[in-house]
Design a protein around this motif. Structure first.
Motif, short mmCIF file in Angstrom:
data_model
loop_
_atom_site.label_atom_id
_atom_site.label_comp_id
_atom_site.label_asym_id
_atom_site.label_seq_id
_atom_site.Cartn_x
_atom_site.Cartn_y
_atom_site.Cartn_z
N THR A 177 0.84 -1.20 0.00
CA THR A 177 0.00 0.00 0.00
C THR A 177 0.87 1.26 0.00
OG1 THR A 177 -1.76 -1.16 1.19
CG2 THR A 177 -1.82 1.24 1.25
N GLU A 199 -9.43 5.81 -1.55
CA GLU A 199 -9.62 5.08 -0.29
C GLU A 199 -8.65 3.90 -0.24
OE1 GLU A 199 -11.48 4.65 3.41
OE2 GLU A 199 -11.90 6.18 1.89
N GLY A 200 -8.02 3.73 0.91
CA GLY A 200 -7.11 2.60 1.08
C GLY A 200 -5.65 2.95 0.89
#
Length: 574
Positions: A177, A199-200
């Motif tokens: 990520t 998002e994320g």
């Protein structure tokens, strides 16, 4: 030799005499025999529980054994009186000469006062902080960082060899990520309009410099390239830059590590396979099927054979998988291998974890016990979260981080010393409020200010006296009275406080003690406001002045030594 050590030796010698005389059996365990201040100072200067803890093994009533010990203590030249209290505690008062000797010992040892060789060179590995390398250090990491660093200093102070370690979690999905987030900022640095952070991904501005550095290094090579081409490259580069940021943030708090161990490198080196093989060789890992979780209905539940560690043999409530169904290592499997690696170079292991990891303590303790066959002591200290406030209201988040207050924000506003001292003013497993306004308050209610002000007040007094031509001297210490001796008694507790704080793994004990010592000094200093004959500087009595200056100087030395163990500067003026 320091006061409590001297009398511990006296007690040991007396117990040896009683053993030789047949009063006590040979080979008694004396590890619980203590010499400490009585709870009520009016009861004496020192107290020992020797009769209480040894009476059962000796087959005697505690008071009967206490009388035999007290008789021998009372025969010592520097003991003024001995009394037996309650069921068998022994309280004694020492001669003023003993306290003056302690004051001279503080002066002789200086910065070494309070240190000992009690740890006997035993190597202790302390792992602390170990935050994921995905962003700057924030408040959630701060308390554990300070507790771990202060504990490392304490253990070194009592003669342990300490390894300060940081485990870099650079092998999980969170670093993928991070790489994707860095790639987004890389594209932004190249002029792409990236819009709102998806998002994320990590939204903080701290990744902008990372993206800019990647753009400088690679140009537009990976701007439109498929993820498979850049993911590993960006992951390694982003982790390296995050670790540089983390080291920089920790340095703001005066926190350092000796070793940074990489989770990715651990797996690449096959350390997890080695740990599994070691456990299989002793039938502590087997291939089995876990039961379906109780109380849960999982529609696609499938019984899968997995390698399981027999953690139930070590007190856990179920055996634990070390690999997933796809063959990847579980977090527990990786942790198991990591602790096995640490145990190769240390006699004892200590982990400083956030309280949210409490559920995994039992299994990792079981793993270490199994891997080291019980030879390596292992302890986990849990640290509770800190609630950030400003004048009693929840503190707003940091723009730099995106969703939390960073250590850099805190240090910039209140300073390293205020952050470190405050983090140690409560037991680590107790919740804490950190109010930005209160830690800057110049009041008795702010322990950071109160302790530092005591040291600054002493230094100011010494400077003022020097201007008047009077300096500290040992020539007339016999003129010091009861109030002065009470201060010496308080200072004399410092070495045993250090030893007990190190043994219990509780650095907050030092902060508590320093607050008490500061209070004692402030109380003595303020006594001169009502009783001029008790002022430290007495213009018409240079002999008493020089003696009290010597006392004050060494109270200041003790405060300074304690603050140093907390990583806090001793203020020269305020």
């Amino acid at each position: 030799m320091m006061l409590f050590h001297i009398f511990q030796k006296h007690i040991d010698a007396i117990l040896d005499e009683l053993t030789e005389a047949g009063v006590l059996p040979v080979g008694m365990d004396r590890s619980n025999v203590t010499v400490e201040p009585p709870r009520d100072p009016s009861h004496g200067d020192l107290s020992t529980n020797a009769a209480m803890v040894l009476s059962k093994a000796a087959g005697m009533k505690p008071r009967d054994l206490a009388e035999k010990i007290a008789d021998k203590l009372g025969a010592l030249d520097h003991v003024q009186s001995v009394e037996i209290a309650g069921p068998g505690f022994i309280n004694l008062r020492v001669a003023a000469s003993v306290l003056i000797d302690e004051l001279l010992e503080i002066a002789r040892l200086g910065g070494e006062y309070g240190r000992s060789d009690k740890g006997k060179g035993v190597t202790v590995n302390i792992e602390y902080v170990s935050a994921n390398p995905t962003g700057p250090m924030h408040m959630g990491h701060c308390r554990g960082a300070v507790v771990g660093d202060a504990l490392a200093d304490l253990l070194e102070a009592v003669g342990n060899k300490v390894i300060r370690e940081y485990y870099v979690n650079d092998a999980g999905s969170q670093v993928d990520t991070l790489a994707r987030s860095a790639h987004l900022r890389y594209r932004e640095a190249l002029g792409d309009d990236i819009g709102t952070i998806p998002e994320g991904l990590y939204p903080g501005d701290y990744l902008k410099p990372v993206g800019e550095a990647l753009a400088t290094e690679f140009g537009d090579k990976y701007q439109d390239a498929p993820e498979a081409e850049w993911l590993l490259i960006f992951r390694k580069a982003a982790v390296a830059r995050m670790m540089d940021m983390i080291r920089s943030d920790l340095a703001l708090l005066g926190i350092r590590h000796d070793v940074f161990s990489s989770e990715a490198e651990l797996h690449e080196a096959g350390k997890a396979d080695i740990a599994e093989a070691e456990l299989r060789s002793r039938d502590l890992v087997y291939d089995g099927v876990l039961e379906q979780p109780k109380g849960k209905v999982i529609e696609d539940w499938e019984a899968v054979e997995l390698p399981l560690f027999r953690s139930t043999q070590f007190g856990d409530d179920q055996d634990r998988p070390i690999k997933k169904s796809d063959g990847r290592w579980t977090y527990f499997g990786g942790d198991l291998a990591y602790h096995f690696q640490k145990a190769q170079s240390a006699d004892e292991l200590i982990d400083i974890w956030g309280a949210d990891h409490s559920g995994t303590v039992k299994r990792i303790k079981a793993a270490v016990a199994a891997l080291t066959e019980g030879k390596t002591k292992f302890d986990v200290k849990l640290v509770q979260m800190v609630r950030l406030l400003r004048n009693g209201e929840p503190e707003k988040m940091s723009k730099r981080s995106g969703n939390f207050v960073t250590i850099a924000d805190m240090v910039e506003e209140v300073g390293k010393d205020a952050v470190r001292f405050t983090m140690l003013t409560r037991k680590a497993d107790a919740q804490m409020d950190f109010d930005f306004a209160k830690v800057m308050e110049a009041s008795r209610d702010n322990p950071v200010f109160y302790v530092q002000y005591a040291h600054a007040r002493i230094q100011s007094t010494l400077r003022k006296a020097a201007d008047e031509g009077v300096t500290p001297s040992t020539d007339h210490l016999d003129r010091l009275g009861d109030e002065e001796m009470d201060l010496v008694k308080m200072a004399a507790q410092f070495p045993r406080i250090i030893e007990s704080a190190a043994a219990s793994r509780e650095p907050h004990r030092v902060a508590f003690y320093l607050n008490d010592l500061a209070a004692a000094f402030h109380g003595f200093y303020n006594l001169g406001n009502d009783r001029p004959e008790k002022r430290i500087i007495m213009v018409n009595d240079p002999e008493m002045t020089s003696a009290r200056l010597f006392l004050a100087k060494n109270i200041g030395q003790t405060l300074k030594n304690g603050l140093a163990l907390m990583g806090v500067e001793a203020a020269e003026s305020m």
